[in-house]
Design a protein around this motif. Structure first.
Motif, PDB file in Angstrom:
ATOM      1  N   ASN A 227      73.257  56.557  68.072  1.00 37.73           N
ATOM      2  CA  ASN A 227      73.634  55.866  69.310  1.00 37.73           C
ATOM      3  C   ASN A 227      74.275  54.514  69.017  1.00 37.73           C
ATOM      4  O   ASN A 227      75.247  54.112  69.684  1.00 37.73           O
ATOM      5  CB  ASN A 227      72.392  55.674  70.182  1.00 37.73           C
ATOM      6  N   GLN A 228      73.751  53.811  68.014  1.00 38.85           N
ATOM      7  CA  GLN A 228      74.324  52.522  67.648  1.00 38.85           C
ATOM      8  C   GLN A 228      75.729  52.684  67.070  1.00 38.85           C
ATOM      9  O   GLN A 228      76.628  51.874  67.356  1.00 38.85           O
ATOM     10  CB  GLN A 228      73.426  51.817  66.638  1.00 38.85           C
ATOM     11  N   ILE A 229      75.919  53.728  66.283  1.00 37.32           N
ATOM     12  CA  ILE A 229      77.250  53.995  65.726  1.00 37.32           C
ATOM     13  C   ILE A 229      78.238  54.317  66.836  1.00 37.32           C
ATOM     14  O   ILE A 229      79.390  53.845  66.833  1.00 37.32           O
ATOM     15  CB  ILE A 229      77.177  55.150  64.701  1.00 37.32           C
ATOM     16  N   GLU A 230      77.798  55.107  67.814  1.00 37.43           N
ATOM     17  CA  GLU A 230      78.669  55.430  68.944  1.00 37.43           C
ATOM     18  C   GLU A 230      79.043  54.176  69.724  1.00 37.43           C
ATOM     19  O   GLU A 230      80.205  54.002  70.131  1.00 37.43           O
ATOM     20  CB  GLU A 230      77.965  56.441  69.852  1.00 37.43           C
ATOM     21  N   GLN A 231      78.072  53.291  69.939  1.00 39.69           N
ATOM     22  CA  GLN A 231      78.359  52.043  70.633  1.00 39.69           C
ATOM     23  C   GLN A 231      79.296  51.154  69.824  1.00 39.69           C
ATOM     24  O   GLN A 231      80.205  50.506  70.373  1.00 39.69           O
ATOM     25  CB  GLN A 231      77.056  51.304  70.938  1.00 39.69           C
ATOM     26  N   ASP A 232      79.102  51.108  68.512  1.00 34.40           N
ATOM     27  CA  ASP A 232      79.980  50.309  67.646  1.00 34.40           C
ATOM     28  C   ASP A 232      81.411  50.836  67.677  1.00 34.40           C
ATOM     29  O   ASP A 232      82.370  50.046  67.645  1.00 34.40           O
ATOM     30  CB  ASP A 232      79.447  50.310  66.217  1.00 34.40           C
ATOM     31  N   GLU A 233      81.559  52.149  67.732  1.00 38.26           N
ATOM     32  CA  GLU A 233      82.907  52.719  67.808  1.00 38.26           C
ATOM     33  C   GLU A 233      83.587  52.343  69.123  1.00 38.26           C
ATOM     34  O   GLU A 233      84.789  52.044  69.149  1.00 38.26           O
ATOM     35  CB  GLU A 233      82.826  54.243  67.657  1.00 38.26           C
ATOM     36  N   ILE A 234      82.822  52.362  70.221  1.00 35.45           N
ATOM     37  CA  ILE A 234      83.391  51.953  71.509  1.00 35.45           C
ATOM     38  C   ILE A 234      83.803  50.487  71.474  1.00 35.45           C
ATOM     39  O   ILE A 234      84.889  50.109  71.930  1.00 35.45           O
ATOM     40  CB  ILE A 234      82.378  52.219  72.638  1.00 35.45           C
ATOM     41  N   ASP A 235      82.940  49.649  70.917  1.00 37.84           N
ATOM     42  CA  ASP A 235      83.261  48.225  70.821  1.00 37.84           C
ATOM     43  C   ASP A 235      84.470  47.988  69.919  1.00 37.84           C
ATOM     44  O   ASP A 235      85.290  47.099  70.197  1.00 37.84           O
ATOM     45  CB  ASP A 235      82.050  47.456  70.288  1.00 37.84           C
ATOM     46  N   PHE A 236      84.576  48.763  68.852  1.00 29.16           N
ATOM     47  CA  PHE A 236      85.711  48.615  67.935  1.00 29.16           C
ATOM     48  C   PHE A 236      87.015  48.961  68.644  1.00 29.16           C
ATOM     49  O   PHE A 236      88.007  48.225  68.541  1.00 29.16           O
ATOM     50  CB  PHE A 236      85.504  49.516  66.719  1.00 29.16           C
ATOM     51  N   ARG A 237      87.021  50.063  69.383  1.00 27.54           N
ATOM     52  CA  ARG A 237      88.228  50.443  70.125  1.00 27.54           C
ATOM     53  C   ARG A 237      88.558  49.408  71.202  1.00 27.54           C
ATOM     54  O   ARG A 237      89.730  49.092  71.434  1.00 27.54           O
ATOM     55  CB  ARG A 237      88.031  51.822  70.753  1.00 27.54           C
ATOM     56  N   HIS A 238      87.520  48.899  71.848  1.00 29.87           N
ATOM     57  CA  HIS A 238      87.756  47.888  72.880  1.00 29.87           C
ATOM     58  C   HIS A 238      88.343  46.610  72.281  1.00 29.87           C
ATOM     59  O   HIS A 238      89.230  45.982  72.872  1.00 29.87           O
ATOM     60  CB  HIS A 238      86.438  47.581  73.600  1.00 29.87           C
ATOM     61  N   ALA A 239      87.855  46.226  71.104  1.00 29.37           N
ATOM     62  CA  ALA A 239      88.381  45.023  70.450  1.00 29.37           C
ATOM     63  C   ALA A 239      89.845  45.200  70.066  1.00 29.37           C
ATOM     64  O   ALA A 239      90.664  44.289  70.251  1.00 29.37           O
ATOM     65  CB  ALA A 239      87.536  44.695  69.215  1.00 29.37           C
ATOM     66  N   VAL A 240      90.193  46.381  69.552  1.00 25.62           N
ATOM     67  CA  VAL A 240      91.586  46.651  69.188  1.00 25.62           C
ATOM     68  C   VAL A 240      92.472  46.633  70.430  1.00 25.62           C
ATOM     69  O   VAL A 240      93.570  46.055  70.432  1.00 25.62           O
ATOM     70  CB  VAL A 240      91.692  48.004  68.452  1.00 25.62           C
ATOM     71  N   TYR A 241      91.991  47.255  71.503  1.00 26.25           N
ATOM     72  CA  TYR A 241      92.766  47.286  72.742  1.00 26.25           C
ATOM     73  C   TYR A 241      92.975  45.874  73.294  1.00 26.25           C
ATOM     74  O   TYR A 241      94.075  45.531  73.765  1.00 26.25           O
ATOM     75  CB  TYR A 241      92.049  48.158  73.768  1.00 26.25           C
ATOM     76  N   THR A 242      91.927  45.057  73.238  1.00 25.04           N
ATOM     77  CA  THR A 242      92.033  43.682  73.742  1.00 25.04           C
ATOM     78  C   THR A 242      93.043  42.877  72.933  1.00 25.04           C
ATOM     79  O   THR A 242      93.856  42.125  73.495  1.00 25.04           O
ATOM     80  CB  THR A 242      90.661  43.002  73.700  1.00 25.04           C
ATOM     81  N   LEU A 243      93.016  43.026  71.624  1.00 25.92           N
ATOM     82  CA  LEU A 243      93.970  42.300  70.777  1.00 25.92           C
ATOM     83  C   LEU A 243      95.404  42.733  71.070  1.00 25.92           C
ATOM     84  O   LEU A 243      96.321  41.902  71.082  1.00 25.92           O
ATOM     85  CB  LEU A 243      93.631  42.540  69.303  1.00 25.92           C
ATOM     86  N   ILE A 244      95.604  44.012  71.310  1.00 25.51           N
ATOM     87  CA  ILE A 244      96.959  44.494  71.617  1.00 25.51           C
ATOM     88  C   ILE A 244      97.439  43.929  72.945  1.00 25.51           C
ATOM     89  O   ILE A 244      98.592  43.481  73.073  1.00 25.51           O
ATOM     90  CB  ILE A 244      96.981  46.036  71.630  1.00 25.51           C
ATOM     91  N   GLU A 245      96.558  43.916  73.948  1.00 24.50           N
ATOM     92  CA  GLU A 245      96.948  43.357  75.240  1.00 24.50           C
ATOM     93  C   GLU A 245      97.238  41.860  75.128  1.00 24.50           C
ATOM     94  O   GLU A 245      98.169  41.350  75.763  1.00 24.50           O
ATOM     95  CB  GLU A 245      95.838  43.607  76.263  1.00 24.50           C
ATOM     96  N   GLN A 246      96.449  41.172  74.337  1.00 24.85           N
ATOM     97  CA  GLN A 246      96.716  39.746  74.131  1.00 24.85           C
ATOM     98  C   GLN A 246      98.051  39.542  73.425  1.00 24.85           C
ATOM     99  O   GLN A 246      98.795  38.600  73.753  1.00 24.85           O
ATOM    100  CB  GLN A 246      95.584  39.123  73.311  1.00 24.85           C
ATOM    101  N   PHE A 247      98.376  40.412  72.481  1.00 24.39           N
ATOM    102  CA  PHE A 247      99.664  40.309  71.792  1.00 24.39           C
ATOM    103  C   PHE A 247     100.814  40.549  72.769  1.00 24.39           C
ATOM    104  O   PHE A 247     101.819  39.830  72.752  1.00 24.39           O
ATOM    105  CB  PHE A 247      99.718  41.318  70.646  1.00 24.39           C
ATOM    106  N   HIS A 248     100.676  41.550  73.624  1.00 22.87           N
ATOM    107  CA  HIS A 248     101.729  41.829  74.598  1.00 22.87           C
ATOM    108  C   HIS A 248     101.872  40.684  75.600  1.00 22.87           C
ATOM    109  O   HIS A 248     102.973  40.441  76.115  1.00 22.87           O
ATOM    110  CB  HIS A 248     101.413  43.126  75.346  1.00 22.87           C
TER     111      HIS A 248
END
Length: 286
Positions: A227-248
């Motif tokens: 469950n922790q790994i699944e949550q970490d994967e969601i957070d990782f994808r969210h962090a990448v998405y946030t950085l991309i939106e900030q770049f745009h």
């Protein structure tokens, strides 16, 4: 007076934008200064002009007091506003310097290196694909490997708990040499060997449910890890998405900051002219 406007507006534009835009606008102004043939002495002159602008407002305020247009309290309010603005300028200048140091650190330069990038007149529109960035981030980081190791350790804990609840066997082997003699040489001649091999079995008859409890505990820990790994994967994808939106969003932020600089220049010039004529009140100046 234009020098005062340029200095104040530069700081306002840096404050209304992100760290990257602050550096870009600061460097654009430095590039403009170089094109106009200005040197480092111009920066000192701008600082002096900022003080002269304050003195000019104080001088005009004194004349307005003599005419009875404003009160002493209103003049003090105006001076306090100028002092507070000077503190804001200093804070924003430090923020710009901090972003410069971050850029130097990213490029592996120390704080003594002054980077002067060549900037285009406009910021190009760059579209970054989320799927591509996510794949590259997972490929070039240890995130997936760490998760695999955590999963394997959890599964190993379950297997070990199951193995310990059943029958177990232990094999012991021992080999030795011995001899006696009257002299040192004879004690090490014609040695007698001695081999011992032992096999031990352990079969639990009744363990009061401890083995089953260890297995359940190991399974619960493994489930918690998953469950922790699944949550970490969601957070990782969210962090990448946030950085991309900030770049745009950087391009839009820089455009807004540039526009804010132009508006601030005009507003400052109009306010100073109106204050000189006495057609604007101290409240409006604040």
């Amino acid at each position: 007076m234009e020098q005062i406007t340029t200095l104040i507006v530069a700081v306002i534009a840096a404050a209304t934008s992100s760290g990257v835009c602050s550096i870009i606008l600061y460097k654009m102004q430095r590039a403009d200064k170089k094109k106009d043939g200005e040197s480092e002495a111009m920066k000192l002159q701008s600082d002096m002009l900022l003080g002269l602008g304050h003195d000019r407002i104080v001088y005009l305020g004194g004349q307005f007091i003599a005419r009875g247009s404003i009160t002493q309290d209103e003049l003090l309010q105006l001076q306090l506003r100028m002092l507070n603005d000077s503190l804001s300028i200093n804070d924003t200048g430090l923020a710009v310097r901090e972003q410069q140091m971050k850029l130097n650190s990213y490029l592996r330069y120390n704080e003594n290196v002054d980077i002067d990038p060549v900037l285009d007149d406009r910021i190009p529109a760059i579209d970054v694909d989320y799927v591509l960035v996510l794949d590259k981030a997972l490929e070039n980081s240890s995130f997936n490997v760490d998760n695999q190791i955590r999963t394997l350790n959890a599964d190993a804990g379950i297997a070990q708990a199951k193995a310990e609840r059943g029958a177990s066997a232990t094999i012991n082997a021992r080999f030795g040499l011995s001899q006696t003699g009257e002299t040192f040489r004879s004690a090490y001649s014609n040695l007698l060997d001695q081999e011992v091999v032992g096999l031990q079995f352990s079969i639990p008859i009744f363990d009061w449910g401890m083995g089953r409890g260890r297995v359940r505990m190991a399974k619960a820990k493994a489930e918690m890890v998953r469950n922790q790994i699944e949550q970490d994967e969601i957070d990782f994808r969210h962090a990448v998405y946030t950085l991309i939106e900030q770049f745009h969003n950087q391009r839009n932020q820089c455009a807004v900051a540039a526009r804010a600089r132009e508006v601030a220049e005009r507003r400052y010039a109009i306010a100073m002219e109106n204050f000189r004529r006495g057609t604007v009140s101290v409240t409006e100046m604040n």
